[in-house]
Motif scaffolding. Sequence first.
Motif, PDB file in Angstrom:
ATOM      1  N   ALA A 120      24.045  -4.199   1.685  1.00  0.00           N
ATOM      2  CA  ALA A 120      23.256  -3.836   0.683  1.00  0.00           C
ATOM      3  C   ALA A 120      24.336  -2.992  -0.437  1.00  0.00           C
ATOM      4  CB  ALA A 120      21.841  -3.195   0.882  1.00  0.00           C
ATOM      5  N   PHE A 121      24.331  -4.050  -1.598  1.00  0.00           N
ATOM      6  CA  PHE A 121      25.473  -3.160  -2.456  1.00  0.00           C
ATOM      7  C   PHE A 121      25.461  -3.985  -3.967  1.00  0.00           C
ATOM      8  CE2 PHE A 121      27.401  -6.618  -0.191  1.00  0.00           C
ATOM      9  CZ  PHE A 121      28.178  -7.253  -1.185  1.00  0.00           C
ATOM     10  N   GLY A 122      25.890  -3.379  -4.954  1.00  0.00           N
ATOM     11  CA  GLY A 122      26.143  -4.102  -6.224  1.00  0.00           C
ATOM     12  C   GLY A 122      25.106  -3.799  -7.168  1.00  0.00           C
ATOM     13  N   TYR A 123      24.976  -2.533  -7.559  1.00  0.00           N
ATOM     14  CA  TYR A 123      23.905  -2.178  -8.520  1.00  0.00           C
ATOM     15  C   TYR A 123      24.113  -1.998 -10.175  1.00  0.00           C
ATOM     16  CZ  TYR A 123      22.557  -0.694  -3.876  1.00  0.00           C
ATOM     17  OH  TYR A 123      22.176  -0.871  -2.288  1.00  0.00           O
ATOM     18  N   HIS A 124      25.395  -2.196 -10.392  1.00  0.00           N
ATOM     19  CA  HIS A 124      26.035  -2.180 -11.615  1.00  0.00           C
ATOM     20  C   HIS A 124      25.693  -1.164 -12.560  1.00  0.00           C
ATOM     21  CE1 HIS A 124      25.551  -6.307  -9.723  1.00  0.00           C
ATOM     22  NE2 HIS A 124      26.661  -6.910 -10.571  1.00  0.00           N
ATOM     23  N   GLY A 125      25.849  -0.027 -11.889  1.00  0.00           N
ATOM     24  CA  GLY A 125      25.707   1.192 -12.728  1.00  0.00           C
ATOM     25  C   GLY A 125      24.322   1.784 -12.796  1.00  0.00           C
ATOM     26  N   ASN A 126      23.357   1.094 -12.025  1.00  0.00           N
ATOM     27  CA  ASN A 126      21.768   1.489 -12.186  1.00  0.00           C
ATOM     28  C   ASN A 126      21.449   1.622 -10.778  1.00  0.00           C
ATOM     29  OD1 ASN A 126      20.873   1.860 -14.928  1.00  0.00           O
ATOM     30  ND2 ASN A 126      21.896  -0.071 -15.251  1.00  0.00           N
ATOM     31  N   GLY A 127      22.094   2.515 -10.012  1.00  0.00           N
ATOM     32  CA  GLY A 127      21.675   2.643  -8.649  1.00  0.00           C
ATOM     33  C   GLY A 127      20.668   3.649  -8.198  1.00  0.00           C
ATOM     34  N   VAL A 128      20.429   4.428  -8.819  1.00  0.00           N
ATOM     35  CA  VAL A 128      19.559   5.448  -8.393  1.00  0.00           C
ATOM     36  C   VAL A 128      18.221   4.986  -7.893  1.00  0.00           C
ATOM     37  CG1 VAL A 128      18.261   7.678  -8.882  1.00  0.00           C
ATOM     38  CG2 VAL A 128      20.371   7.119  -9.983  1.00  0.00           C
ATOM     39  N   ALA A 129      17.507   4.307  -8.586  1.00  0.00           N
ATOM     40  CA  ALA A 129      16.281   3.598  -8.155  1.00  0.00           C
ATOM     41  C   ALA A 129      16.784   2.263  -7.291  1.00  0.00           C
ATOM     42  CB  ALA A 129      15.344   3.259  -9.347  1.00  0.00           C
ATOM     43  N   MET A 130      17.553   1.427  -7.865  1.00  0.00           N
ATOM     44  CA  MET A 130      17.774   0.217  -7.083  1.00  0.00           C
ATOM     45  C   MET A 130      18.290   0.286  -5.694  1.00  0.00           C
ATOM     46  SD  MET A 130      17.207  -3.021  -7.222  1.00  0.00           S
ATOM     47  CE  MET A 130      16.539  -2.844  -8.865  1.00  0.00           C
ATOM     48  N   ALA A 131      19.162   1.256  -5.520  1.00  0.00           N
ATOM     49  CA  ALA A 131      19.836   1.763  -4.335  1.00  0.00           C
ATOM     50  C   ALA A 131      18.706   2.105  -3.102  1.00  0.00           C
ATOM     51  CB  ALA A 131      20.911   2.620  -4.337  1.00  0.00           C
ATOM     52  N   SER A 132      17.736   2.998  -3.817  1.00  0.00           N
ATOM     53  CA  SER A 132      16.759   3.725  -2.793  1.00  0.00           C
ATOM     54  C   SER A 132      15.826   2.360  -2.424  1.00  0.00           C
ATOM     55  CB  SER A 132      15.999   4.550  -3.765  1.00  0.00           C
ATOM     56  OG  SER A 132      16.636   5.547  -4.099  1.00  0.00           O
ATOM     57  N   TRP A 133      15.601   1.559  -3.410  1.00  0.00           N
ATOM     58  CA  TRP A 133      14.533   0.397  -3.190  1.00  0.00           C
ATOM     59  C   TRP A 133      15.331  -0.593  -1.868  1.00  0.00           C
ATOM     60  CZ3 TRP A 133      15.005  -4.909  -4.430  1.00  0.00           C
ATOM     61  CH2 TRP A 133      13.998  -5.642  -4.097  1.00  0.00           C
ATOM     62  N   SER A 134      16.694  -0.786  -2.247  1.00  0.00           N
ATOM     63  CA  SER A 134      17.236  -1.625  -1.672  1.00  0.00           C
ATOM     64  C   SER A 134      17.679  -1.258  -0.051  1.00  0.00           C
ATOM     65  CB  SER A 134      18.792  -1.828  -2.111  1.00  0.00           C
ATOM     66  OG  SER A 134      18.758  -2.557  -3.353  1.00  0.00           O
ATOM     67  N   GLY A 135      17.438   0.373  -0.093  1.00  0.00           N
ATOM     68  CA  GLY A 135      17.754   0.831   1.283  1.00  0.00           C
ATOM     69  C   GLY A 135      16.551   0.425   2.128  1.00  0.00           C
ATOM     70  N   GLN A 136      15.351   0.771   1.363  1.00  0.00           N
ATOM     71  CA  GLN A 136      14.132   0.216   2.198  1.00  0.00           C
ATOM     72  C   GLN A 136      14.048  -1.172   2.520  1.00  0.00           C
ATOM     73  OE1 GLN A 136      10.788   0.767  -0.262  1.00  0.00           O
ATOM     74  NE2 GLN A 136       9.266   0.692   1.458  1.00  0.00           N
ATOM     75  N   GLN A 137      14.480  -1.983   1.659  1.00  0.00           N
ATOM     76  CA  GLN A 137      14.575  -3.469   2.060  1.00  0.00           C
ATOM     77  C   GLN A 137      15.351  -3.910   3.295  1.00  0.00           C
ATOM     78  OE1 GLN A 137      11.883  -5.022   0.416  1.00  0.00           O
ATOM     79  NE2 GLN A 137      11.696  -2.849  -0.615  1.00  0.00           N
TER      80      GLN A 137
END
Length: 443
Positions: free
Chosen positions: A380-397
């Motif tokens: 899971a990677f590649g949040y294009h500089g907006n990872g606070v929320a998207m990384a948290s969700w991606s970890g769950q997914q």
Amino acid sequence: MPKNIYESAAYEASSLDGCYWPGTCEMPATPALAGEAQVDAAVIGAGFTGLSAALHLARAGMSVAVLDRHGPGWGASGRNGGFACIGGSKLDRAAMIRAHGRGARAAWCHAERAAIDTVARLQAELDIDLDRHSEGEVMLAHSPRAMAALRAEAEATGAEYGVRAEILPPGALAERGMRAEGVHGGMHLPLGFALNPRKYAAGLTRGAQAAGAAVHGGSPVTRIRREGAGYRLETPGGSLRAGRLLLATNGYASDDLPGWMRARYLPVQSSVMVTRVLDAAELAAQGWTSDLMAYDSRHLLHYFRLLPGGRFLFGMRGGIRWTPEAHEAVRRRMRADFAAMFPAWAEVETPFFWSGLANLTRNLVPYIGPLGDWPGAVAAFGYHGNGVAMASWSGQQAAELLLGRRPVLPEFVARPPARFELGPLRRLALGGAYLWYGLQDRR
């Protein structure tokens, strides 16, 4: 040794020197892996992605161990601007619809909102003090052309996310305490909030540990081997066997851990500075008293917010080398841009300055899916500089995938990213891209 594409200094502990956030809270103890250990799932990377995944896996009953080169929140997760907001892709609405269709665009907008909700939920469940503020964010138009585009897109933008996107002319911005030079208006989108990223990383770490996950700092993975039906991960101090694996290293990844990652990611530098505490008279002199997080419409954007306590955070993209000379050049450029936008603060001291690595994919969207053809392994990677929320969700997914469940993902997020041209030299292309974006930003 890992094949990282920046200078080695970018990956050393000292690269965090000058960062404001470490002085705001202590991290939980995360001793290095020592000797032999075995778990159901191993997670490489103790950022928001890895910690969120570890928490959700442990809550589902798995034994979990997280391995990190330095410690929780050391990478981009603990040194970013603290914007929990929509984002995660570099495709705008029109490009995403052309490439993937309207249904996929709707699914993506749903994922963006779900990502913000994930951070809010974890904050509440884990009782994390985030220094939370800002009801949504404001995009500021840096040119009349950009303002015309905001006006044209506001209704559709609000409809996509189920909120009202409010257009703010320059006078309205000033009335609300958001006066900056060179701004031609803005758009307020009431989605997301600002936070202290280090406190969030510390809270996630404590939450994962309380759920039963082991988190090991000082444990860089030097080798991954397939072993039977699982994997063996080697570190300088130990060895970890796991039936399942998550790679969550994002911009701090390596081209050879494993080889499938080669050229599928492109780290880019983002730099931040923080001022000394500004008093009420100084804030009034500039006319920026709002606590809303804000960014401008440039391709090479600036992002900024007034922190609780009176300091001002100002960040920007740019920089393609990790050397003292390159960082000093970035700092000078930032100071000039800061003074141009906030002239009343032109002489204000900025004692904190640091940089970190965000991450792009060739497809310009995040990836959550199989780690090549390895069974039971996910990346899971590649949040294009907006990872606070998207990384948290991606970890769950990602945790859902490792648990054998079916996560709700936009189809294109589950599509393996193409490799960047130039392979190990791909960073060199950033120079030309930044020159082009700079020309575009003058329009």
